[in-house]
Design a protein around this motif. Structure first.
Motif, PDB file in Angstrom:
ATOM      1  N   THR A 336      -6.676  45.248 -43.212  1.00  0.00           N
ATOM      2  CA  THR A 336      -5.807  44.072 -43.204  1.00  0.00           C
ATOM      3  C   THR A 336      -4.536  44.318 -42.409  1.00  0.00           C
ATOM      4  O   THR A 336      -3.853  43.368 -42.023  1.00  0.00           O
ATOM      5  CB  THR A 336      -5.410  43.684 -44.638  1.00  0.00           C
ATOM      6  OG1 THR A 336      -4.595  44.725 -45.208  1.00  0.00           O
ATOM      7  CG2 THR A 336      -6.637  43.445 -45.496  1.00  0.00           C
ATOM      8  N   ARG A 382      -4.532  38.351 -47.205  1.00  0.00           N
ATOM      9  CA  ARG A 382      -5.250  37.352 -46.398  1.00  0.00           C
ATOM     10  C   ARG A 382      -4.527  36.012 -46.452  1.00  0.00           C
ATOM     11  O   ARG A 382      -4.376  35.325 -45.439  1.00  0.00           O
ATOM     12  CB  ARG A 382      -6.688  37.187 -46.916  1.00  0.00           C
ATOM     13  CG  ARG A 382      -7.608  38.335 -46.618  1.00  0.00           C
ATOM     14  CD  ARG A 382      -8.874  38.222 -47.439  1.00  0.00           C
ATOM     15  NE  ARG A 382      -9.824  37.301 -46.853  1.00  0.00           N
ATOM     16  CZ  ARG A 382     -10.889  37.671 -46.140  1.00  0.00           C
ATOM     17  NH1 ARG A 382     -11.088  38.943 -45.920  1.00  0.00           N
ATOM     18  NH2 ARG A 382     -11.726  36.792 -45.654  1.00  0.00           N
ATOM     19  N   GLN A 383      -4.149  35.636 -47.633  1.00  0.00           N
ATOM     20  CA  GLN A 383      -3.500  34.337 -47.818  1.00  0.00           C
ATOM     21  C   GLN A 383      -2.168  34.282 -47.052  1.00  0.00           C
ATOM     22  O   GLN A 383      -1.829  33.265 -46.456  1.00  0.00           O
ATOM     23  CB  GLN A 383      -3.255  34.078 -49.313  1.00  0.00           C
ATOM     24  CG  GLN A 383      -2.947  32.631 -49.660  1.00  0.00           C
ATOM     25  CD  GLN A 383      -4.073  31.686 -49.257  1.00  0.00           C
ATOM     26  OE1 GLN A 383      -5.246  32.015 -49.371  1.00  0.00           O
ATOM     27  NE2 GLN A 383      -3.703  30.522 -48.745  1.00  0.00           N
ATOM     28  N   LYS A 386      -3.253  34.880 -42.766  1.00  0.00           N
ATOM     29  CA  LYS A 386      -4.310  34.261 -41.977  1.00  0.00           C
ATOM     30  C   LYS A 386      -3.824  33.113 -41.100  1.00  0.00           C
ATOM     31  O   LYS A 386      -4.276  32.955 -39.960  1.00  0.00           O
ATOM     32  CB  LYS A 386      -5.469  33.819 -42.875  1.00  0.00           C
ATOM     33  CG  LYS A 386      -5.187  32.677 -43.811  1.00  0.00           C
ATOM     34  CD  LYS A 386      -6.442  32.368 -44.615  1.00  0.00           C
ATOM     35  CE  LYS A 386      -6.189  31.253 -45.630  1.00  0.00           C
ATOM     36  NZ  LYS A 386      -7.399  30.975 -46.431  1.00  0.00           N
ATOM     37  N   TYR A 420     -11.807  42.665 -39.801  1.00  0.00           N
ATOM     38  CA  TYR A 420     -10.962  41.834 -40.649  1.00  0.00           C
ATOM     39  C   TYR A 420     -10.625  40.517 -39.952  1.00  0.00           C
ATOM     40  O   TYR A 420     -10.668  39.439 -40.548  1.00  0.00           O
ATOM     41  CB  TYR A 420      -9.688  42.599 -40.995  1.00  0.00           C
ATOM     42  CG  TYR A 420      -8.722  41.852 -41.871  1.00  0.00           C
ATOM     43  CD1 TYR A 420      -9.037  41.579 -43.195  1.00  0.00           C
ATOM     44  CD2 TYR A 420      -7.503  41.402 -41.370  1.00  0.00           C
ATOM     45  CE1 TYR A 420      -8.157  40.880 -44.010  1.00  0.00           C
ATOM     46  CE2 TYR A 420      -6.618  40.706 -42.172  1.00  0.00           C
ATOM     47  CZ  TYR A 420      -6.950  40.445 -43.496  1.00  0.00           C
ATOM     48  OH  TYR A 420      -6.082  39.755 -44.293  1.00  0.00           O
ATOM     49  N   LEU A 424     -11.389  36.714 -41.198  1.00  0.00           N
ATOM     50  CA  LEU A 424     -10.231  35.863 -41.438  1.00  0.00           C
ATOM     51  C   LEU A 424     -10.330  34.588 -40.598  1.00  0.00           C
ATOM     52  O   LEU A 424     -10.026  33.484 -41.074  1.00  0.00           O
ATOM     53  CB  LEU A 424      -8.957  36.636 -41.072  1.00  0.00           C
ATOM     54  CG  LEU A 424      -7.644  36.139 -41.679  1.00  0.00           C
ATOM     55  CD1 LEU A 424      -7.662  36.329 -43.190  1.00  0.00           C
ATOM     56  CD2 LEU A 424      -6.464  36.894 -41.071  1.00  0.00           C
ATOM     57  N   GLU A 427     -12.786  32.245 -42.135  1.00  0.00           N
ATOM     58  CA  GLU A 427     -12.251  31.665 -43.366  1.00  0.00           C
ATOM     59  C   GLU A 427     -11.270  30.536 -43.042  1.00  0.00           C
ATOM     60  O   GLU A 427     -11.273  29.486 -43.691  1.00  0.00           O
ATOM     61  CB  GLU A 427     -11.557  32.757 -44.175  1.00  0.00           C
ATOM     62  CG  GLU A 427     -11.028  32.295 -45.521  1.00  0.00           C
ATOM     63  CD  GLU A 427     -10.384  33.433 -46.293  1.00  0.00           C
ATOM     64  OE1 GLU A 427      -9.353  33.193 -46.933  1.00  0.00           O
ATOM     65  OE2 GLU A 427     -10.926  34.559 -46.224  1.00  0.00           O
ATOM     66  N   GLN A 428     -10.426  30.738 -42.028  1.00  0.00           N
ATOM     67  CA  GLN A 428      -9.406  29.756 -41.681  1.00  0.00           C
ATOM     68  C   GLN A 428      -9.978  28.566 -40.908  1.00  0.00           C
ATOM     69  O   GLN A 428      -9.640  27.415 -41.163  1.00  0.00           O
ATOM     70  CB  GLN A 428      -8.320  30.431 -40.837  1.00  0.00           C
ATOM     71  CG  GLN A 428      -7.215  29.500 -40.346  1.00  0.00           C
ATOM     72  CD  GLN A 428      -6.247  29.100 -41.446  1.00  0.00           C
ATOM     73  OE1 GLN A 428      -6.279  29.678 -42.531  1.00  0.00           O
ATOM     74  NE2 GLN A 428      -5.403  28.118 -41.183  1.00  0.00           N
TER      75      GLN A 428
END
Length: 492
Positions: A336, A382-383, A386, A420, A424, A427-428
């Motif tokens: 990360t 991540r939160q 991202k 990573y 990410l 996810e975004q």
């Protein structure tokens, strides 16, 4: 349907065998006739029949000479001879030549029928034996190829012995892992494919012959039915275990990133290296951590810890196994780019904590807590990161999509581990990096196609150095070729 020919210098015999025998009853077609030996040999070479019925006494070349020539060229051909001369030497020579039957003239319909049936039965027996032999050889080749996948260099000798003469022509090997049992590549002269399985893993091994071409890549680029992962191509057959592990990794992450279609190991980023020491269970645990699936992670840990308790390991061995799992978790956390000291604080000594525990249950509970802490920290990082990281990546892609732009380069630009970053980004954005880049390129191509610029120049401007590849991708995305899209825009 099988093919038969009849050779005899007596017209009445040829006419009778043509008209009085229902050849189709035996699954046979009477494909041709001849009245002399030389014409008979020419007819045989032209038609390549399965069954030859011939008289012995014919002008030009007698029947036994004819059979000798036929058997030298096609040893599996079934031959039946008939003659008005019941001489021992003829019979002996005919048997030596391997004829199915020897019929004395005048021949009867019953005898002819029996001879045809005998020939047909023999062909079916040979085909059945050939089929069994092929299946046995194919099964052996699959086994030797699987040994090669697992053992590498030490298994090359036994593999080459079964692979045959093509083994010396192998210029490279590529392993594919797939999820659809119906997955098959078209047969090509450029490579030879061996399909194998290892437990639940379905694999296709491409042995590139003479040279490594991109034919297989062109074929895979249009595959959309299910997920297929490919490892890198290695020039040495002994390196095939590397491509095997990479293909499995590409398939696992490809399912998550792409859902279906082809994903190459190279597209996962340079940091997506495979650790050959990791077990399948460890790989699955780290995968859940990388994709942010806490429920999946905890479920797999509970299954692992149940096995761990049942094994009743020595304390020293148990300590090593549990510490190894935690350290792998920390490696994922480092991807990360965050400060992992935040997880447990300074001076964290997990080995000392473990040694203070008295029972396996205490040690198992400790592992579960540690891994959950690591997972929660990863999710929080991540939160936090991202949105800004992906925004920065999108801007960079917008400025550089017209050249060869790897995921690794974009990850380096946003200062992230490539693995990573890929997860990410998905996810975004809801789509993978590769799909997003393709989408950007295709939208720009649509704009350029409204101008008078040649298609090959448009291809280069949007990052494709081969116009054919560009056209294939464009059609896959839009349902039409670049030329058709341009014509539609002009209303022609």
């Amino acid at each position: 349907m099988l093919k038969a020919v009849v050779f005899d210098d007596e017209f009445i015999v040829l006419k009778g065998l043509t008209k009085l025998i229902d050849w189709s009853e035996y699954g046979v077609e009477l494909a041709g006739t001849a009245a002399d030996g030389l014409s008979a040999l020419e007819t045989f070479r032209k038609l390549r029949p399965d069954i030859v019925m011939t008289d012995i006494r014919m002008p030009g070349m007698d029947g036994l000479q004819l059979i000798e020539a036929i058997r030298s060229e096609a040893p599996d051909t079934m031959c039946i001879v008939f003659s008005g001369y019941n001489e021992y030497d003829y019979v002996k020579r005919a048997i030596k030549l391997g004829v199915v039957d020897y019929l004395e003239k005048p021949i009867t319909i019953v005898k002819i029928r029996e001879g045809i049936q005998k020939a047909v039965d023999r062909i079916h027996e040979m085909n059945e034996m050939s089929s069994l032999k092929q299946k046995w050889q194919q099964g052996l080749l699959e086994k030797r190829t699987l040994d090669l996948l697992l053992k590498g260099e030490e298994a090359t000798g036994e593999w080459a012995a079964v692979f045959g003469g093509d083994a010396d022509r192998v210029a490279g090997v590529t392993v594919l892992a797939y999820s659809d049992e119906d997955f098959r590549l078209d047969g090509r002269a450029e490579y030879r494919t061996v399909y194998a399985s290892n437990g639940s893993e379905s694999l296709a091994v491409l042995f590139h012959l003479d040279s490594v071409t991109d034919v297989w890549e062109t074929e895979l680029s249009s595959w959309q039915s299910s997920a297929v992962g490919s490892g890198r191509t290695y020039s040495s057959v002994g390196d095939i275990p590397k491509s095997y592990r990479e293909a499995l990794r590409a398939l696992r992450y490809g399912r998550y990133l792409e859902g279906k279609g082809w994903i190459r190991f190279e597209d996962l980023g340079d940091s997506h290296s495979v650790n050959p020491q990791l077990s399948e269970r460890e790989e699955a645990v780290l995968f859940d951590m990388r994709v942010g699936d806490k429920d999946g992670l905890m479920r797999k840990l509970d299954e692992y810890l149940e096995e761990f308790r049942n094994e009743k390991l020595d304390p020293e061995i148990a300590e090593v196994e549990l510490l190894k799992t935690v350290f792998h978790g920390f490696e994922v956390a480092k991807e990360t780019g965050g400060n992992t000291a935040e997880i447990m604080g300074p001076g964290y000594l997990p080995q000392m904590e473990l040694r203070s525990m008295q029972t396996l249950d205490e040690m198992a509970g400790w592992l579960r807590r540690e891994m959950e802490k690591i997972m929660d920290w990863i999710l929080s990082v991540r939160q936090r990161s991202k949105h800004s990281a992906v925004e920065k990546a999108i801007a960079y892609i917008g400025d550089n999509f017209g050249r060869d732009l790897t995921q690794q380069e974009v990850a380096d630009h946003v200062e992230m581990n490539a693995t990573y970053f890929s997860l990410l980004f998905k996810e975004q954005m809801g789509i993978s990096y590769i799909k997003y880049l393709t989408k950007v390129r295709m939208e720009k191509a649509k704009e350029l196609l409204k101008e008078e610029m040649p298609i090959h120049e448009i291809s280069e401007k949007v990052g494709y150095y081969h116009a054919r590849h560009f056209s294939e991708v464009f059609k896959k995305q839009t349902g039409m070729t670049p030329g058709q899209f341009r014509s539609r825009g002009r209303g022609t």
